[in-house]
Design a protein around this motif. Structure first.
Motif, PDB file in Angstrom:
ATOM      1  N   LYS A  15     -34.902  22.012 -99.437  1.00  0.00           N
ATOM      2  CA  LYS A  15     -35.358  21.455 -98.160  1.00  0.00           C
ATOM      3  C   LYS A  15     -36.887  21.480 -98.102  1.00  0.00           C
ATOM      4  O   LYS A  15     -37.519  22.380 -98.640  1.00  0.00           O
ATOM      5  N   ASP A  16     -37.470  20.476 -97.440  1.00  0.00           N
ATOM      6  CA  ASP A  16     -38.922  20.385 -97.277  1.00  0.00           C
ATOM      7  C   ASP A  16     -39.319  20.950 -95.920  1.00  0.00           C
ATOM      8  O   ASP A  16     -38.676  20.654 -94.897  1.00  0.00           O
ATOM      9  N   TYR A  17     -40.386  21.742 -95.926  1.00  0.00           N
ATOM     10  CA  TYR A  17     -40.860  22.429 -94.720  1.00  0.00           C
ATOM     11  C   TYR A  17     -42.328  22.133 -94.470  1.00  0.00           C
ATOM     12  O   TYR A  17     -43.088  21.858 -95.391  1.00  0.00           O
ATOM     13  N   ASN A  69     -41.926  27.906 -89.885  1.00  0.00           N
ATOM     14  CA  ASN A  69     -41.747  27.029 -91.036  1.00  0.00           C
ATOM     15  C   ASN A  69     -40.647  26.049 -90.644  1.00  0.00           C
ATOM     16  O   ASN A  69     -39.466  26.380 -90.709  1.00  0.00           O
ATOM     17  N   ARG A  99     -38.311  22.699 -90.792  1.00  0.00           N
ATOM     18  CA  ARG A  99     -37.830  21.651 -91.676  1.00  0.00           C
ATOM     19  C   ARG A  99     -38.509  20.358 -91.236  1.00  0.00           C
ATOM     20  O   ARG A  99     -38.603  20.065 -90.044  1.00  0.00           O
ATOM     21  N   LYS A 100     -38.993  19.598 -92.197  1.00  0.00           N
ATOM     22  CA  LYS A 100     -39.778  18.396 -91.874  1.00  0.00           C
ATOM     23  C   LYS A 100     -39.063  17.473 -90.891  1.00  0.00           C
ATOM     24  O   LYS A 100     -39.687  16.932 -89.990  1.00  0.00           O
ATOM     25  N   THR A 143     -47.419  22.755 -96.428  1.00  0.00           N
ATOM     26  CA  THR A 143     -46.045  22.308 -96.640  1.00  0.00           C
ATOM     27  C   THR A 143     -45.488  22.982 -97.892  1.00  0.00           C
ATOM     28  O   THR A 143     -46.248  23.424 -98.757  1.00  0.00           O
ATOM     29  N   PHE A 144     -44.166  23.065 -97.972  1.00  0.00           N
ATOM     30  CA  PHE A 144     -43.522  23.634 -99.152  1.00  0.00           C
ATOM     31  C   PHE A 144     -42.057  23.236 -99.165  1.00  0.00           C
ATOM     32  O   PHE A 144     -41.538  22.697 -98.185  1.00  0.00           O
ATOM     33  N   SER A 145     -41.407  23.494-100.276  1.00  0.00           N
ATOM     34  CA  SER A 145     -39.971  23.244-100.425  1.00  0.00           C
ATOM     35  C   SER A 145     -39.279  24.542-100.788  1.00  0.00           C
ATOM     36  O   SER A 145     -39.831  25.363-101.532  1.00  0.00           O
ATOM     37  N   LYS A 146     -38.070  24.724-100.260  1.00  0.00           N
ATOM     38  CA  LYS A 146     -37.275  25.914-100.570  1.00  0.00           C
ATOM     39  C   LYS A 146     -35.810  25.559-100.376  1.00  0.00           C
ATOM     40  O   LYS A 146     -35.450  24.931 -99.378  1.00  0.00           O
TER      41      LYS A 146
END
Length: 136
Positions: free
Chosen positions: A125-127, A99, A101-102, A119-122
């Motif tokens: 931060k965007d991943y 995963n 980080r973008k 994709t996801f955010s956590k």
């Protein structure tokens, strides 16, 4: 410079320092850490880079890849990650992923990882999930 397996507690300390120093220490722990293989890169016996690998069948995920800030951009993280990919190949892993980080996508592309559609955010931060497939 040496690379060797380390205890999860060693990985935790470096993870906390590099990744989430403003969070509670337990934030950097993973429920799966007991099942992971934790690798560390040492320079003159100082642990400067860590990564944790979790194998499930013929797939492996690497997580919590971190290098101490004063040692970044010196090739240590790249050396450690290359070692992990060699180990994955040796173990017969068919897919390794992370995963990412973008903003770090270009770094992982240098190692043959490709972005997926996932994709996801956590934690603000965007991943993006990035993967490398091994063909035997």
């Amino acid at each position: 410079m040496t690379i060797r397996r380390i205890e999860k507690e060693q990985a935790w300390r470096l993870r906390h320092t590099v990744m989430w120093p403003n969070k509670d220490f337990d934030y950097i722990k993973l429920d799966e850490d007991d099942q992971g293989i934790h690798y560390g890169l040492f320079v003159a016996e100082e642990l400067v880079s860590v990564v944790s690998v979790f194998i499930r069948g013929d797939q492996a995920q690497f997580r919590k890849f971190a290098t101490l800030t004063p040692h970044q951009n010196k090739g240590y993280g790249s050396t450690l990650l290359s070692y992990v990919f060699e180990e994955a190949n040796r173990l017969g892993i068919k897919r390794i992923y992370c995963n990412a980080r973008k903003e770090k996508g270009a770094f992982y592309k240098k190692f043959g990882l490709l972005e997926t559609d996932h994709t996801f955010s956590k934690g603000g931060k965007d991943y993006v999930v990035m993967e490398r497939l091994y063909v035997k």
